[in-house]
Design an enzyme around this catalytic site. Structure first.
Site, PDB file in Angstrom:
ATOM      1  N   ALA A 154       1.620  -1.015  -7.100  1.00 38.08           N
ATOM      2  CA  ALA A 154       0.167  -0.863  -7.004  1.00 38.08           C
ATOM      3  C   ALA A 154      -0.336  -1.332  -5.649  1.00 38.08           C
ATOM      4  CB  ALA A 154      -0.514  -1.637  -8.135  1.00 38.08           C
ATOM      5  N   TYR A 155       0.108  -2.499  -5.235  1.00 37.13           N
ATOM      6  CA  TYR A 155      -0.318  -3.048  -3.947  1.00 37.13           C
ATOM      7  C   TYR A 155       0.101  -2.132  -2.797  1.00 37.13           C
ATOM      8  CZ  TYR A 155      -0.593  -6.301   0.005  1.00 37.13           C
ATOM      9  OH  TYR A 155      -0.872  -6.892   1.210  1.00 37.13           O
ATOM     10  N   GLY A 156       1.376  -1.750  -2.773  1.00 42.08           N
ATOM     11  CA  GLY A 156       1.875  -0.912  -1.695  1.00 42.08           C
ATOM     12  C   GLY A 156       1.176   0.442  -1.645  1.00 42.08           C
ATOM     13  N   SER A 158      -1.828   1.197  -2.747  1.00 38.58           N
ATOM     14  CA  SER A 158      -3.223   1.048  -2.318  1.00 38.58           C
ATOM     15  C   SER A 158      -3.317   0.836  -0.816  1.00 38.58           C
ATOM     16  CB  SER A 158      -3.882  -0.112  -3.060  1.00 38.58           C
ATOM     17  OG  SER A 158      -3.328  -1.362  -2.691  1.00 38.58           O
ATOM     18  N   LYS A 159      -2.404   0.046  -0.251  1.00 34.43           N
ATOM     19  CA  LYS A 159      -2.477  -0.251   1.171  1.00 34.43           C
ATOM     20  C   LYS A 159      -2.074   0.942   2.031  1.00 34.43           C
ATOM     21  CE  LYS A 159      -4.077  -4.416   1.008  1.00 34.43           C
ATOM     22  NZ  LYS A 159      -5.397  -4.745   1.581  1.00 34.43           N
TER      23      LYS A 159
END
Length: 276
Positions: A154-156, A158-159
């Site tokens: 999710a983090y990767g 989104s970034k």
């Protein structure tokens, strides 16, 4: 002072990188609208900025709420008369672990905060900047944007999406004199850094360097270097640069000023690749 009298709206300004950027901007003469969910943390940042001679106001906001984001932009305009710089720093790590094991609501929430929050802030501020003759938007990217981190889907995601959003917006806003760039801060030893490292190690054996945690002696990258890059991107030194990802650790950004025309005529510092 490189940002004298510029009005800067900074989200996630209560701690970590957002606070460091706020204090660097204060030292360079900017007037600050500091936004985050925690008023206690914002008050600390505002107090430190005021001690540096800056004018600072605080606004509580959840960047996933369109109504709150629009109210934040309107309040900043009411207090300062314009917005020259938007720093989209608010973000969360989200679920850590194999994708199929992630909590669905947490996964979606990460996209909402990191990506949708950035979109909503840009959407609310762009008309104000356009009416004022232009501005700068700085979107915080992260370690997962140009590498594929284990256990941080999710983090990767989104970034990485923030970088593409940055590139698209830079094209859409070129005729409005609004520059949009992404800032890669490096893996700074903040609370988020500890959350990532603790979580990924608990999820399995992970080489932290695989997803860009440039850690040296346990301290990580320099938070001051990231803040200095945020100053550079908002200053006259970065005039004409837009749609690029500039990294605080990997790039010698002070040396890029005389090269901006050359950079803008190429695909340097973008996610593009040649078609086969």
């Amino acid at each position: 002072m490189r940002l004298k009298d510029k009005v800067a709206l900074i989200t996630g300004a209560g701690r970590g990188i957002g606070q460091a950027i706020a204090l660097a901007y204060a030292s360079e003469g900017a007037r600050l609208a500091l936004a985050a969910r925690s008023l206690d943390q914002l008050e600390e940042t505002a107090g430190r900025a005021t001690a540096l001679g800056a004018q600072a106001s605080i606004i509580r906001v959840d960047v996933t709420s369109q109504d709150e984001v629009e109210a934040m932009a309107a309040e900043t305009l009411r207090r300062f008369g314009r917005i020259d710089v938007l720093v989209n720093n608010a973000g969360i790590v989200g679920p850590i672990g194999a994708l199929e094991d992630n909590d669905v609501e947490s996964w979606v929430r990460t996209i909402q905060v990191n990506l949708v929050g950035t979109y909503l802030c840009c959407r609310s501020v762009i008309p104000i900047m356009a009416d004022g003759g232009g501005g700068r938007i700085i979107n915080l990217s992260g370690s997962g944007s140009t590498s594929a981190p284990h256990y941080l889907s999710a983090y990767g995601s989104s970034k990485a999406a923030i970088i593409r959003l940055t590139e698209i917006l830079s094209l859409e806003l070129a005729d409005k004199n609004i520059q949009v760039n992404a800032l890669g801060p490096g893996s700074i030893h903040t609370g988020m850094w500890e959350e990532i490292t603790d979580g990924t190690q608990a999820a399995g054996e992970v080489d932290l360097y695989e997803f860009g945690l440039q850690v040296t002696g346990g301290g990580g990258a320099s938070i001051e270097r990231a803040a200095e890059l945020a100053v550079w991107l908002a200053s006259d030194a970065a005039d004409g640069l837009s749609g690029r990802l500039i990294h605080a650790v990997a790039d010698d950004f002070p040396s890029l000023t005389p090269l901006i025309s050359e950079i803008m005529a190429s695909d340097l510092y973008t996610l593009r690749r040649d078609e086969p």
